[in-house]
Design a protein around this motif. Structure first.
Motif, short mmCIF file in Angstrom:
data_model
loop_
_atom_site.label_atom_id
_atom_site.label_comp_id
_atom_site.label_asym_id
_atom_site.label_seq_id
_atom_site.Cartn_x
_atom_site.Cartn_y
_atom_site.Cartn_z
N GLY A 39 0.78 -1.23 0.00
CA GLY A 39 0.00 0.00 0.00
C GLY A 39 0.81 1.28 0.00
N HIS A 40 2.13 1.18 -0.17
CA HIS A 40 2.99 2.36 -0.14
C HIS A 40 3.80 2.46 -1.43
N MET A 41 3.97 3.69 -1.91
CA MET A 41 4.68 3.93 -3.17
C MET A 41 6.15 3.55 -3.09
N PHE A 42 6.63 2.95 -4.18
CA PHE A 42 8.08 2.77 -4.31
C PHE A 42 8.59 3.29 -5.64
N SER A 43 7.73 3.50 -6.61
CA SER A 43 8.14 4.03 -7.91
C SER A 43 6.95 4.70 -8.58
N PHE A 44 7.22 5.84 -9.24
CA PHE A 44 6.18 6.45 -10.05
C PHE A 44 6.78 7.32 -11.15
N VAL A 52 11.33 11.15 -16.00
CA VAL A 52 11.79 11.01 -14.62
C VAL A 52 10.99 9.90 -13.95
N VAL A 53 11.71 8.92 -13.41
CA VAL A 53 11.12 7.91 -12.54
C VAL A 53 11.56 8.29 -11.13
N THR A 54 10.61 8.40 -10.22
CA THR A 54 10.92 8.77 -8.84
C THR A 54 10.94 7.51 -7.98
N LEU A 55 12.03 7.39 -7.20
CA LEU A 55 12.28 6.18 -6.40
C LEU A 55 12.73 6.54 -5.00
N LYS A 56 12.37 5.71 -4.03
CA LYS A 56 12.86 5.83 -2.66
C LYS A 56 14.33 5.41 -2.65
N CYS A 57 15.13 6.06 -1.82
CA CYS A 57 16.56 5.72 -1.74
C CYS A 57 17.08 6.04 -0.35
N GLN A 58 18.11 5.33 0.07
CA GLN A 58 18.75 5.61 1.35
C GLN A 58 19.42 6.99 1.25
N PRO A 59 19.19 7.86 2.23
CA PRO A 59 19.78 9.21 2.17
C PRO A 59 21.29 9.22 1.99
N GLU A 60 21.96 8.26 2.58
CA GLU A 60 23.42 8.23 2.50
C GLU A 60 23.94 7.86 1.11
N ARG A 61 23.11 7.34 0.25
CA ARG A 61 23.53 6.97 -1.11
C ARG A 61 23.29 8.07 -2.14
N ILE A 62 22.42 9.00 -1.82
CA ILE A 62 21.93 9.95 -2.82
C ILE A 62 23.04 10.83 -3.39
N GLU A 63 23.86 11.43 -2.56
CA GLU A 63 24.93 12.31 -3.06
C GLU A 63 25.91 11.55 -3.97
N PRO A 80 13.87 15.40 -1.60
CA PRO A 80 15.15 14.92 -2.12
C PRO A 80 16.04 14.28 -1.05
N LYS A 81 15.58 14.30 0.19
CA LYS A 81 16.33 13.64 1.27
C LYS A 81 16.15 12.13 1.22
N HIS A 82 14.97 11.67 0.77
CA HIS A 82 14.65 10.24 0.79
C HIS A 82 14.28 9.68 -0.58
N TYR A 104 11.94 -0.70 -3.93
CA TYR A 104 10.94 -1.71 -3.56
C TYR A 104 11.32 -2.36 -2.22
N GLU A 105 12.56 -2.73 -2.05
CA GLU A 105 13.00 -3.41 -0.83
C GLU A 105 12.95 -2.49 0.39
N ILE A 106 13.29 -1.20 0.22
CA ILE A 106 13.21 -0.24 1.32
C ILE A 106 11.76 -0.15 1.82
#
Length: 112
Positions: A39-44, A52-63, A80-82, A104-106
Motif C-alpha cells: 500500500g505504499h509507493m516505491f516508484s512512479f 523522470v522515474v521517482t524512487l525511494k533511496c537511502q539518504p546516505e547513497r543519494i549524493e 530529495p532527502k529520501h 521496492y526493498e526499502i
C-alpha cells in the motif's frame, strides 16, 4: 529502458506489487502511474512525459549517485532527502533496475 519494459520490471518484483493511476482527478497528474508494495509507493512516473522515474533511496547513497551518474536528477514532487529521480531514457538499464529494486526493498521492509 522503455516505458512498457519498465512497467513489466516493476510488476515482476513480487506478487505484492500493485499499479494504480491514483491522481486521475488531477489535471496535471492524471497520467502518473504509481507502483505500490504493502500500500505504499516505491516508484512512479508520468506516462505522458516519461523522463523522470521517482524512487525511494537511502539518504546516505543519494549524493554519491548524483556525483557518479548524470541520469540521477531531482525527484518529482517528493523530498530529495529520501527520494531520487532517474531519467530512464539516459540511465543504463541495470542501474535503473538496481535502484528500482532497492526502492521496492526499502518500502517493503518498512511496511511488512
Amino acid at each position: 529502458m522503455n516505458i512498457e519494459d519498465y512497467r513489466e520490471y516493476c510488476l515482476s518484483l513480487g506478487d505484492d506489487v500493485e499499479e494504480k493511476l491514483p491522481f486521475i482527478a488531477f489535471h496535471g497528474a492524471s497520467g502518473v502511474l504509481v507502483f505500490y508494495v504493502h500500500g505504499h509507493m516505491f516508484s512512479f512516473f508520468n506516462c505522458d512525459n516519461y523522463t523522470v522515474v521517482t524512487l525511494k533511496c537511502q539518504p546516505e547513497r543519494i549524493e554519491e549517485l548524483r556525483a557518479n551518474h548524470d541520469c540521477i536528477v531531482a525527484p518529482y514532487n517528493m523530498s530529495p532527502k529520501h527520494w531520487i529521480g532517474i531519467n530512464p531514457n539516459a540511465a543504463p538499464d541495470d542501474l535503473l533496475q538496481e535502484l528500482t529494486k532497492n526502492s521496492y526493498e526499502i518500502v517493503k521492509a518498512k511496511y511488512k
